[in-house]
Write a protein that holds these residues in place. Structure first.
Motif, mmCIF file in Angstrom:
data_model
loop_
_atom_site.group_PDB
_atom_site.id
_atom_site.type_symbol
_atom_site.label_atom_id
_atom_site.label_comp_id
_atom_site.label_asym_id
_atom_site.label_seq_id
_atom_site.Cartn_x
_atom_site.Cartn_y
_atom_site.Cartn_z
ATOM 1 N N GLU A 28 0.926 -1.153 0.175
ATOM 2 C CA GLU A 28 0.042 0.054 0.022
ATOM 3 C C GLU A 28 0.736 1.109 0.007
ATOM 4 O O GLU A 28 1.958 1.289 0.644
ATOM 5 C CB GLU A 28 -1.020 -0.258 1.155
ATOM 6 N N TYR A 32 -3.495 4.136 -1.904
ATOM 7 C CA TYR A 32 -4.041 2.741 -2.585
ATOM 8 C C TYR A 32 -3.229 1.616 -1.906
ATOM 9 O O TYR A 32 -2.382 1.458 -1.357
ATOM 10 C CB TYR A 32 -3.686 2.732 -4.190
ATOM 11 N N ARG A 33 -4.104 0.409 -2.009
ATOM 12 C CA ARG A 33 -3.703 -0.779 -1.515
ATOM 13 C C ARG A 33 -3.879 -1.767 -2.842
ATOM 14 O O ARG A 33 -5.024 -1.846 -3.360
ATOM 15 C CB ARG A 33 -4.447 -1.356 -0.460
ATOM 16 N N MET A 46 -7.193 -1.063 -4.896
ATOM 17 C CA MET A 46 -8.139 -0.478 -4.068
ATOM 18 C C MET A 46 -7.599 0.884 -3.731
ATOM 19 O O MET A 46 -6.722 0.975 -2.915
ATOM 20 C CB MET A 46 -8.459 -1.300 -2.767
ATOM 21 N N ASN A 47 -8.870 1.963 -3.805
ATOM 22 C CA ASN A 47 -8.616 3.259 -3.381
ATOM 23 C C ASN A 47 -9.207 3.258 -1.830
ATOM 24 O O ASN A 47 -10.101 2.991 -1.358
ATOM 25 C CB ASN A 47 -9.609 3.981 -3.935
ATOM 26 N N LEU A 48 -8.136 3.568 -0.968
ATOM 27 C CA LEU A 48 -8.188 3.398 0.710
ATOM 28 C C LEU A 48 -9.408 4.354 1.002
ATOM 29 O O LEU A 48 -9.986 4.024 2.043
ATOM 30 C CB LEU A 48 -7.042 3.637 1.269
ATOM 31 N N PRO A 51 -13.234 2.631 -1.105
ATOM 32 C CA PRO A 51 -12.909 1.304 -1.577
ATOM 33 C C PRO A 51 -14.086 0.838 -2.377
ATOM 34 O O PRO A 51 -13.838 -0.267 -3.121
ATOM 35 C CB PRO A 51 -12.892 0.555 -0.054
ATOM 36 N N GLU A 52 -15.236 1.402 -2.389
ATOM 37 C CA GLU A 52 -16.271 0.721 -3.320
ATOM 38 C C GLU A 52 -16.099 1.082 -4.873
ATOM 39 O O GLU A 52 -16.797 0.818 -5.644
ATOM 40 C CB GLU A 52 -17.601 1.076 -2.701
ATOM 41 N N ARG A 87 -16.895 -5.414 -3.217
ATOM 42 C CA ARG A 87 -17.124 -4.272 -2.839
ATOM 43 C C ARG A 87 -18.145 -3.251 -3.435
ATOM 44 O O ARG A 87 -18.710 -2.346 -2.907
ATOM 45 C CB ARG A 87 -15.892 -3.252 -2.652
ATOM 46 N N PHE A 114 -8.787 -5.961 2.209
ATOM 47 C CA PHE A 114 -9.649 -5.542 1.045
ATOM 48 C C PHE A 114 -11.131 -5.438 1.250
ATOM 49 O O PHE A 114 -11.926 -5.383 0.483
ATOM 50 C CB PHE A 114 -9.461 -6.498 -0.194
ATOM 51 N N LYS A 115 -11.621 -5.476 2.689
ATOM 52 C CA LYS A 115 -12.873 -5.161 2.720
ATOM 53 C C LYS A 115 -14.123 -5.781 2.090
ATOM 54 O O LYS A 115 -15.017 -5.504 1.846
ATOM 55 C CB LYS A 115 -13.055 -3.611 2.442
#
Length: 255
Positions: A28, A32-33, A46-48, A51-52, A87, A114-115
């Motif tokens: 990360e 981002y991750r 993924m945008n921290l 994230p959706e 997500r 990653f939620k």
């Protein structure tokens, strides 16, 4: 999103483990991750902060079906990865999503880093076994699976598409993210797909060997129709589709 610029930035490794003989690394930056698995390609960016939202053009193109398929929808995702589709689609209440992932450690990482939404049914199973045994039929099937950064060999064989046909409803659509190394390899896949899904469209991308294949037993909307639907679409932020739609190429239909 320029991935070279992203990788040039200072990043932190937040998790690392061997999965099925290959190193899986979660990295990360401040914004981002993502993870790398069996190589150095960025996967599941993924945008921290949001994230959706889908960041990259390839996953956004895989949601093209939202422009014309009417909810409620049963969606099957083969290949969980970093839960990007999960997500995003979890924000639409009328979509029931089932995700299949062969690796239990990948599911665990999707939950921890990653939620992965709790409402998504993520099942640990081989994709081929699942589509052979399931009794459920789906409106949409997403296929985003990679083995050592390449598409699995069964994506180039008729048997896979024959089985997919049996678990899809009459007006279903299948979207595949395929890593294609040669034109011959792409032609082989299209030959096998067309035996069961006669309507096919292709989307390619600058700087990638990936091709997204959209296939259906029904006609796929034209570029003009998709552009009109996009103007009215407000369920998600899919900013790349405006540039993606003009790139769609349709394979001529033969009865």
């Amino acid at each position: 999103m320029d991935l070279n610029k992203l990788l040039a930035k200072k990043n932190t490794t937040v998790h690392q483990q061997y999965v099925d003989g290959h190193m899986l690394t979660v990295k990360e930056t401040a914004e981002y991750r993502w993870f790398e698995y069996g190589g150095q390609a960025v996967q599941s960016l993924m945008n921290l902060q949001t994230p959706e939202e889908l960041v990259l053009p390839i996953p956004q193109s895989m949601l093209l079906f939202l422009l014309w398929k009417k909810a409620p929808l049963k969606v099957l995702n083969l290949g969980l990865g970093g839960a990007a589709f999960e997500r995003t689609l979890a924000t639409i209440p009328s979509i029931l999503l089932t995700s299949i992932e062969v690796s239990k450690p990948v599911i665990d990482i999707a939950k921890k880093y990653f939620k992965l939404p709790q409402k998504v049914h993520a099942q640990c199973q081989n994709a081929e076994q699942f589509i052979t045994n399931t009794q459920t039929k789906y409106d949409v099937v997403l296929c985003d699976m990679f083995v050592e950064e390449k598409s699995p060999s069964f994506l180039f064989k008729e048997d896979f598409y024959q089985r997919l046909k049996t678990i899809t409803l009459d007006k279903s659509v299948v979207l595949l993210n395929m890593y294609v190394e040669t034109d011959e390899q792409l032609l082989l896949a299209l030959h096998e797909i067309k035996k069961h899904f006669p309507y096919i469209a292709l989307i390619d991308f600058d700087g990638y060997k990936n091709v997204v294949v959209v296939c259906s037993v029904n006609a796929i909307p034209s570029r003009e129709e998709l552009s009109k639907h996009l103007v009215q679409f407000n369920k998600l932020k899919l900013s790349e589709l405006k540039q993606i739609i003009p790139r769609i190429r349709y394979i001529p239909y033969k009865a």
